[in-house]
Design a protein around this motif. Structure first.
Motif, PDB file in Angstrom:
ATOM      1  N   ASN A   7      38.640  31.468  39.497  1.00  0.00           N
ATOM      2  CA  ASN A   7      37.639  32.475  39.143  1.00  0.00           C
ATOM      3  C   ASN A   7      37.999  33.844  39.692  1.00  0.00           C
ATOM      4  OD1 ASN A   7      34.927  33.275  38.076  1.00  0.00           O
ATOM      5  ND2 ASN A   7      34.579  33.685  40.249  1.00  0.00           N
ATOM      6  N   GLU A   8      38.584  33.890  40.875  1.00  0.00           N
ATOM      7  CA  GLU A   8      38.979  35.177  41.436  1.00  0.00           C
ATOM      8  C   GLU A   8      39.990  35.879  40.533  1.00  0.00           C
ATOM      9  OE1 GLU A   8      40.342  34.116  45.291  1.00  0.00           O
ATOM     10  OE2 GLU A   8      38.323  34.062  46.175  1.00  0.00           O
ATOM     11  N   THR A   9      40.918  35.112  39.964  1.00  0.00           N
ATOM     12  CA  THR A   9      41.900  35.711  39.057  1.00  0.00           C
ATOM     13  C   THR A   9      41.232  36.154  37.762  1.00  0.00           C
ATOM     14  OG1 THR A   9      43.581  34.235  39.987  1.00  0.00           O
ATOM     15  CG2 THR A   9      44.154  35.397  37.959  1.00  0.00           C
ATOM     16  N   ILE A  10      40.287  35.346  37.253  1.00  0.00           N
ATOM     17  CA  ILE A  10      39.544  35.741  36.050  1.00  0.00           C
ATOM     18  C   ILE A  10      38.856  37.085  36.289  1.00  0.00           C
ATOM     19  CG2 ILE A  10      37.552  35.186  34.585  1.00  0.00           C
ATOM     20  CD1 ILE A  10      39.891  33.418  33.930  1.00  0.00           C
ATOM     21  N   GLN A  11      38.237  37.244  37.443  1.00  0.00           N
ATOM     22  CA  GLN A  11      37.548  38.503  37.751  1.00  0.00           C
ATOM     23  C   GLN A  11      38.534  39.663  37.852  1.00  0.00           C
ATOM     24  OE1 GLN A  11      34.222  38.496  37.519  1.00  0.00           O
ATOM     25  NE2 GLN A  11      34.586  36.322  37.070  1.00  0.00           N
ATOM     26  N   ASP A  12      39.726  39.405  38.386  1.00  0.00           N
ATOM     27  CA  ASP A  12      40.755  40.452  38.444  1.00  0.00           C
ATOM     28  C   ASP A  12      41.194  40.876  37.045  1.00  0.00           C
ATOM     29  OD1 ASP A  12      40.741  40.552  41.186  1.00  0.00           O
ATOM     30  OD2 ASP A  12      42.442  39.200  41.452  1.00  0.00           O
ATOM     31  N   ILE A  13      41.290  39.911  36.131  1.00  0.00           N
ATOM     32  CA  ILE A  13      41.662  40.229  34.747  1.00  0.00           C
ATOM     33  C   ILE A  13      40.583  41.089  34.098  1.00  0.00           C
ATOM     34  CG2 ILE A  13      42.128  39.263  32.462  1.00  0.00           C
ATOM     35  CD1 ILE A  13      43.206  36.751  33.889  1.00  0.00           C
ATOM     36  N   ALA A  62      38.460  42.937  35.487  1.00  0.00           N
ATOM     37  CA  ALA A  62      38.358  44.246  36.136  1.00  0.00           C
ATOM     38  C   ALA A  62      39.572  45.126  35.861  1.00  0.00           C
ATOM     39  CB  ALA A  62      38.188  44.062  37.639  1.00  0.00           C
ATOM     40  N   GLY A  63      40.564  44.585  35.163  1.00  0.00           N
ATOM     41  CA  GLY A  63      41.752  45.365  34.845  1.00  0.00           C
ATOM     42  C   GLY A  63      42.745  45.474  35.988  1.00  0.00           C
ATOM     43  N   ARG A  64      42.589  44.639  37.020  1.00  0.00           N
ATOM     44  CA  ARG A  64      43.491  44.723  38.158  1.00  0.00           C
ATOM     45  C   ARG A  64      44.813  44.009  37.914  1.00  0.00           C
ATOM     46  NH1 ARG A  64      38.433  44.486  41.005  1.00  0.00           N
ATOM     47  NH2 ARG A  64      38.413  42.204  40.941  1.00  0.00           N
ATOM     48  N   VAL A  65      44.833  43.045  36.987  1.00  0.00           N
ATOM     49  CA  VAL A  65      46.075  42.345  36.637  1.00  0.00           C
ATOM     50  C   VAL A  65      46.207  42.327  35.117  1.00  0.00           C
ATOM     51  CG1 VAL A  65      46.206  40.908  38.708  1.00  0.00           C
ATOM     52  CG2 VAL A  65      44.853  40.133  36.770  1.00  0.00           C
TER      53      VAL A  65
END
Length: 559
Positions: free
Chosen positions: A210-216, A218-221
């Motif tokens: 989920n942390e990676t999903i949120q980064d996606i 948010a445009g961070r990755v």
């Protein structure tokens, strides 16, 4: 799922929505006949992945049992069956269970036959994992294609991806061990034109998935993202496909009834399991806010770390290193309020892990308040026994029990303390010291009362960030609260939930209380001149171990 008014979708709502949707379809679709092989969401995933350049990494959050793995198996066969010039490459599939890998390879074999691609028979093989500890191998499954590429199923160990290239599919990623390290290893595939597919049902907001999903989002990755919840899958034909496979006629009423059964089955977990809404914690046994709310005890927390060459130093140097801590410890235990009773927990560590002490004071209303906590790193066994012995001797008269980690080298500390204060192993023996050899059964029975203490505000702990982290490490593993096998922290300073285990042992000991009392024998040794029964001093002080009848809920004691 909710309606536009924010209310949950009822069975009647679903019948109406699905009937309106199907009646609005052009009549020509009714004449199409058999549906396309892939459902729309399956086809979208395959279409996105078909262009490695535009979609090098795809994260998919999904509902349970919607057939996405089946669609990904089709993509795996299409990719591995191509020649290199057409974009062909190896495909590696990873999940948390052997059964899922077997199912995936079976689905690939079905697609290979359906696509008429020249493929070898599905076979079992032994694949070298390159384990640093030896030449260990694990069982894997693979299908080889005439293109020279293969579909290979691997374990979830990050080391299994070393030296490989191609497409990596991690299925139900939120449930594999050490997902963060696995994602890190998988992303190395992108350097040489590979592809990474991470799909899963959610397992909490603080899970790496989920942390990676949120980064996606948010445009961070720069990764691609898909979301497929249960209702979307139904709207795109999931239950219609189920009806087709079962040979039943699809109706909106039948679909609505089936949907309601599934939602009711998952109950409180439906949001996470079906509708892609992660729960408050990622399978974390204790939520962080709850732990912090219980960190209200004002008591000393001591830490001792000795240098790695401590044992090789002269005795005078060893004394100079240890004495300041022993003075600090003596001051801390001298300041203890001796009015309440105490329970002691000790988790042993010598090389990789810490040794941790938690001393709980049992207040009048049965709230457990931490009176002292202590951590030792790189401390030899002799010194550990001295430190633990000093604490137990000071609180002995008020101690209801002391539980020791008796696995591995920890047994020596438990044994030596048992010589002084009486040793109890499981339900055998008499004394204060419990020697605990951890098992799934012990965790299954003893951890729920500790969680209840947190939830009912019956425990108060010393505020500490490291202890908070240790408690948050606890996870439900096969439904039982445990500390995961991986360690956290920097090199040389790693933690393995050591404080959580010490606290669990102390709380266990606080519930295994025994009592000391005297008694008078039925018959006296002799009578006085007036015919009164009297006892000798020796008889008046006779004491022994009393074991209560089974089922009484009482603990034994010294008599």
């Amino acid at each position: 799922m909710t309606t536009a008014t924010g209310m949950p979708v009822t069975e009647a709502d679903w019948v109406r929505q699905r009937r309106e949707a199907t009646e609005a379809m052009p009549k020509v679709l009714a004449a199409v006949g058999l549906p396309k092989v892939l459902l729309p969401y399956q086809a979208r995933a395959v279409s996105m992945l078909d262009s490695v350049r535009d979609c090098s990494a795809l994260f998919i959050e999904k509902s349970r049992r919607i057939g996405l793995t089946w669609g990904l198996a089709a993509y795996a066969v299409l990719r591995a069956g191509r020649q290199r010039t057409a974009g062909g490459m190896d495909v590696m599939y990873i999940s948390y269970s052997r059964e899922m890998t077997r199912e995936f390879i079976d689905a690939c074999a079905m697609w290979a036959r359906a696509f008429s691609i020249a493929a070898g028979a599905a076979e079992e093989c032994l694949f070298d994992q390159g384990d640093e500890e030896g030449d260990k191998s694990i069982q894997a499954f693979r299908i080889r294609f005439a293109s020279g590429f293969e579909v290979l199923a691997l374990s979830s160990a990050p080391r299994g991806l070393r030296g490989k290239q191609g497409v990596v599919i991690v299925d139900e990623a939120a449930f594999v061990d050490n997902l963060a390290e696995l994602i890190k290893a998988a992303m190395a595939f992108l350097m040489w034109g590979g592809q990474v597919v991470i799909c899963s049902t959610h397992d909490g907001v603080d899970n790496p998935f989920n942390e990676t999903i949120q980064d996606i989002l948010a445009g961070r990755v720069p990764y691609r993202h898909m979301r497929i919840d249960f209702d979307q899958a139904l709207q795109e034909g999931l239950y219609q496909r189920i009806s087709l496979v079962k040979g039943e006629e699809w109706t909106p009423e039948g679909e609505a009834e089936w949907r309601q059964k599934i939602v009711s089955f998952y109950g409180d977990g439906a949001d996470e399991e079906l509708f892609c809404v992660p729960s408050a914690s990622s399978g974390a046994w204790l939520p962080g806010p709850l732990i912090e709310a219980r960190m209200t005890a004002d008591a000393p927390l001591l830490r001792l770390e000795l240098p790695s060459d401590y044992m090789q130093r002269p005795e005078a140097d060893q004394k100079a290193l240890l004495d300041p801590f022993m003075e600090e410890l003596a001051e801390a235990i001298a300041g203890l309020d001796m009015a309440p009773q105490f329970a002691f927990g000790f988790d042993f560590g010598r090389v990789a892990d810490l040794s941790v002490v938690s001393l709980l004071a049992i207040e009048a209303r049965l709230k457990r308040r931490e009176a002292l906590a202590l951590e030792m790193r790189n401390v030899p066994g002799k010194e550990q026994k001295r430190i633990v012995g000093d604490i137990l001797e000071h609180v002995q008269q008020s101690l209801v029990g002391a539980a020791f980690d008796a696995t591995g080298m920890g047994w020596t500390v438990a044994e030596d303390m048992g010589r002084k204060f009486g040793l109890r192993e499981e339900d055998d023996g008499a004394g204060l010291v419990w020697a605990i050899k951890f098992s799934e059964e012990w965790y299954r029975l003893q951890m729920p009362p500790l969680k209840t203490a947190f939830e009912d505000d019956l425990i108060a702990l010393i505020p500490d960030a490291e202890h908070l982290s240790d408690l948050r490490m606890m996870r439900l593993i096969r439904g039982i609260p445990r500390v995961p096998p991986h360690r956290e922290g920097g090199k040389g300073k790693r933690r393995h939930g050591d404080y959580a285990i010490a606290l669990a042992l102390a709380h266990f000991a606080s519930r295994m209380r025994w009592a000391e009392f005297g008694y008078r024998p039925v018959q006296a040794s002799h009578e006085s001149a007036h015919g009164e029964m009297t006892m000798t001093a020796e008889e008046d002080t006779v004491r022994g171990w009393w074991k209560p009848p089974l089922g009484t809920g009482l603990r034994g004691g010294i008599v």
